[in-house]
Design a protein around this motif. Structure first.
Motif, mmCIF file in Angstrom:
data_model
loop_
_atom_site.group_PDB
_atom_site.id
_atom_site.type_symbol
_atom_site.label_atom_id
_atom_site.label_comp_id
_atom_site.label_asym_id
_atom_site.label_seq_id
_atom_site.Cartn_x
_atom_site.Cartn_y
_atom_site.Cartn_z
ATOM 1 N N VAL A 225 -10.585 -5.861 8.291
ATOM 2 C CA VAL A 225 -10.688 -7.244 8.764
ATOM 3 C C VAL A 225 -10.259 -8.224 7.679
ATOM 4 C CG1 VAL A 225 -12.270 -9.023 9.576
ATOM 5 C CG2 VAL A 225 -12.472 -6.701 10.441
ATOM 6 N N CYS A 226 -10.802 -8.100 6.501
ATOM 7 C CA CYS A 226 -10.475 -9.041 5.423
ATOM 8 C C CYS A 226 -9.007 -8.935 5.029
ATOM 9 C CB CYS A 226 -11.367 -8.782 4.207
ATOM 10 S SG CYS A 226 -13.091 -9.197 4.482
ATOM 11 N N GLY A 227 -8.492 -7.712 4.967
ATOM 12 C CA GLY A 227 -7.080 -7.531 4.656
ATOM 13 C C GLY A 227 -6.189 -8.130 5.730
ATOM 14 N N GLY A 228 -6.583 -7.976 6.985
ATOM 15 C CA GLY A 228 -5.812 -8.559 8.079
ATOM 16 C C GLY A 228 -5.833 -10.074 8.057
ATOM 17 N N LEU A 229 -6.992 -10.649 7.774
ATOM 18 C CA LEU A 229 -7.084 -12.111 7.669
ATOM 19 C C LEU A 229 -6.258 -12.622 6.496
ATOM 20 C CD1 LEU A 229 -10.848 -12.752 8.458
ATOM 21 C CD2 LEU A 229 -8.892 -13.471 9.824
ATOM 22 N N ALA A 230 -6.285 -11.885 5.397
ATOM 23 C CA ALA A 230 -5.503 -12.275 4.228
ATOM 24 C C ALA A 230 -4.008 -12.242 4.536
ATOM 25 C CB ALA A 230 -5.825 -11.362 3.056
ATOM 26 N N GLU A 231 -3.565 -11.219 5.254
ATOM 27 C CA GLU A 231 -2.156 -11.149 5.643
ATOM 28 C C GLU A 231 -1.801 -12.296 6.599
ATOM 29 O OE1 GLU A 231 -1.634 -7.280 7.343
ATOM 30 O OE2 GLU A 231 -1.983 -6.269 5.425
ATOM 31 N N TYR A 232 -2.689 -12.588 7.535
ATOM 32 C CA TYR A 232 -2.428 -13.644 8.517
ATOM 33 C C TYR A 232 -2.308 -15.011 7.852
ATOM 34 C CZ TYR A 232 -2.922 -16.588 12.630
ATOM 35 O OH TYR A 232 -2.722 -17.540 13.600
ATOM 36 N N PHE A 233 -3.234 -15.315 6.926
ATOM 37 C CA PHE A 233 -3.237 -16.624 6.270
ATOM 38 C C PHE A 233 -2.428 -16.642 4.984
ATOM 39 C CE2 PHE A 233 -7.193 -17.010 8.811
ATOM 40 C CZ PHE A 233 -6.812 -18.117 9.556
ATOM 41 N N ASP A 234 -1.840 -15.499 4.617
ATOM 42 C CA ASP A 234 -1.005 -15.378 3.423
ATOM 43 C C ASP A 234 -1.756 -15.793 2.153
ATOM 44 O OD1 ASP A 234 1.335 -14.587 2.168
ATOM 45 O OD2 ASP A 234 2.174 -16.618 2.208
ATOM 46 N N ASP B 152 -4.574 -2.613 3.394
ATOM 47 C CA ASP B 152 -5.511 -3.340 2.527
ATOM 48 C C ASP B 152 -6.870 -3.395 3.207
ATOM 49 O OD1 ASP B 152 -6.662 -4.878 0.589
ATOM 50 O OD2 ASP B 152 -5.675 -6.730 1.170
ATOM 51 N N LYS B 153 -7.571 -2.259 3.180
ATOM 52 C CA LYS B 153 -8.874 -2.249 3.827
ATOM 53 C C LYS B 153 -9.881 -1.507 2.966
ATOM 54 C CE LYS B 153 -8.295 1.704 6.926
ATOM 55 N NZ LYS B 153 -8.340 2.103 8.326
ATOM 56 N N LYS B 154 -11.103 -1.979 3.032
ATOM 57 C CA LYS B 154 -12.224 -1.326 2.361
ATOM 58 C C LYS B 154 -13.134 -0.687 3.400
ATOM 59 C CE LYS B 154 -11.029 -2.799 -1.678
ATOM 60 N NZ LYS B 154 -10.416 -1.913 -2.620
ATOM 61 N N ILE B 155 -13.394 -1.399 4.492
ATOM 62 C CA ILE B 155 -14.243 -0.862 5.556
ATOM 63 C C ILE B 155 -13.427 -0.771 6.845
ATOM 64 C CG2 ILE B 155 -16.307 -1.222 6.955
ATOM 65 C CD1 ILE B 155 -17.535 -2.674 4.558
ATOM 66 N N GLY B 156 -13.100 -1.919 7.419
ATOM 67 C CA GLY B 156 -12.422 -1.895 8.710
ATOM 68 C C GLY B 156 -11.056 -2.555 8.719
#
Length: 61
Positions: free
Chosen positions: A17-26, A11-15
């Motif tokens: 980061v947002c997808g990783g944060l979304a996975e972390y915070f569910d 789940d990434k558009k650039i790097g």
């Protein structure tokens, strides 16, 4: 439960980061992306935060 933040590979558009944060915070990644856009235009810290997380966060092994 031992959670750790990783850059998202799926789940990434650039790097990832947002997808990783979304996975972390569910939460949905769109919410995280909107928060980053608000930080960019509101305070200007969104770009710096994104770049730092992109450079410092590990990729999932």
């Amino acid at each position: 439960m031992n959670k750790k933040f990783y850059l998202s590979e799926t789940d990434k558009k650039i790097g990832g980061v947002c997808g990783g944060l979304a996975e972390y915070f569910d939460v949905d990644s769109l919410i995280v992306r909107i928060i980053f856009v608000v930080l960019v235009f509101g305070y200007g810290t969104g770009v710096l935060a994104y770049l730092l997380l992109w450079l410092l966060a590990p990729k999932r092994a």
